[in-house]
Write a protein that holds these residues in place. Structure first.
Motif: not given
Length: 360
Positions: A70-84, A87-93, A100-103
């Motif tokens: 019956g509880a509604r969980p909190p939701v965390v919005l994960i905002v990435a760091g600099s550069g390309p 969403r998973d914490g990996n650089t692209v391009g 590192a797959n950190t996020y």
């Protein structure tokens, strides 16, 4: 208030890479993290509309039994760091380099403790690059995306409140979004800088330049920020001071963390400052500066965590390199417990947080 997570053994990690081992069995080994979510954690697409852009994201929902009935969980919005950084914490391009797959690992760890999350590809990655004039993009565009995402999540009836979590540059974006109206029950700044950008860049380049080179960079960066030709730029810094990045870096240089933190305090929004003591990119001094400017904040120092939140045996840059490029290395053991317990305190404990987190 300062929370110091308990120290764990700093022995080198032993990685067991067995392709035929089931994902759940791999995650049961504390020295190994999988690149797929654990059993019971559900993930689905979650797009964010910000102005004319659509930013693709991933919604991660807690495993069955991790949230009280019956509880509604909190939701965390994960905002990435600099550069390309995706969403998973990996650089692209073409720059590549970090996987590192950190996020993703953070999202899965939070889900196992009853906390939902959304992570997204920031503007300038993938399809959102089309039609985007990077020379005109500023920090305001990026925290505007955080605002848009937070508002959508706050209106989603599945969740019991939004927490903004920004990592590195994302810490500044989360903070500025919160002070500009993002519906946030709390803000978590992970590895955020507490000094002017010029000072941070100077320190980060100190490992690649001698004193004369650093002086050349400082002078070139000052000219660059004034809108002038930067002139003589040391080779390691040339990719940074390109004309296309000028508007963004000018807006970054104008960021005043102390002023933003004062606004956050006036709004009464709780703040957690998280800093790894083995971080070679952002220092513990930065975290202490942030905490000094925000007396209402909780400061959590993580003894074994580096910048990508992996367990590091030392601050040696060469030794840490593998931690940036191997997605199967798990997060430092204190990361998820410290964050999850703080969130539980903001959301009435709707999740089933595990004991032994080291918070005190």
């Amino acid at each position: 208030m300062t929370l110091r997570a308990p120290r764990t053994l700093a022995a080198p990690l032993v990685l067991t890479l067995v392709a035929t081992t089931p994902a759940r069995a791999q995650r049961a080994d504390p020295s190994h993290a999988d690149t797929l979510p654990p059993t019971g954690v559900a993930e689905s697409a979650y797009a964010i509309t910000s102005g004319t852009l659509t930013l693709p994201g991933t919604l991660t929902l807690p495993a069955p039994g991790a949230v009280r009935r019956g509880a509604r969980p909190p939701v965390v919005l994960i905002v990435a760091g600099s550069g390309p950084t995706d969403r998973d914490g990996n650089t692209v391009g073409p720059v590549g380099g970090v996987r590192a797959n950190t996020y993703a690992l953070l999202a899965w760890g939070l889900a196992e403790r009853g906390i939902a999350s959304v992570r997204y590809d920031k503007r300038g990655l993938g399809a959102s690059l089309q039609g985007l004039d990077l020379s005109k993009v500023t920090v305001a565009d990026y925290y505007g995306d955080v605002l848009a995402a937070a508002r959508r999540l706050a209106a989603d009836p599945r969740f019991g409140g939004v927490i903004l979590l920004g990592h590195s540059e994302g810490a500044e974006l989360a903070l500025q979004a919160a002070t500009r109206g993002a519906p946030a029950r709390g803000v978590i700044m992970v590895s955020g800088i507490g000094r002017p950008l010029a000072q941070v860049l100077h320190e980060q380049l100190a490992g690649a330049l001698d004193s004369a080179g650093l002086a050349r960079f400082d002078a070139a960066f000052a000219r660059y920020l004034r809108g002038e030709d930067p002139g003589d730029v040391p080779p390691p810094a040339r990719p940074l001071l390109l004309p296309v990045y000028r508007a963004f870096l000018q807006s970054m240089a104008a960021y005043d963390p102390a002023a933003e933190l004062a606004r956050l305090a006036e709004l009464g929004i709780p703040l957690l400052i998280v800093q790894g003591e083995q971080d070679v990119q952002v220092s513990v001094d930065d975290a202490r500066r942030l905490a000094a400017a925000a007396p209402h904040a909780t400061l959590a120092l993580l003894p074994t965590a580096n910048h990508v939140l992996k367990r590091a045996a030392s601050r040696d840059r060469t030794a840490q390199l593998a931690l940036y490029t191997d997605p199967t290395v798990p997060l430092a053991p204190e990361v998820v417990p410290v964050i999850a317990d703080w969130i539980a305190g903001r959301s009435g404990g709707h999740g089933r947080a595990k004991a032994g987190t080291g918070l005190r």
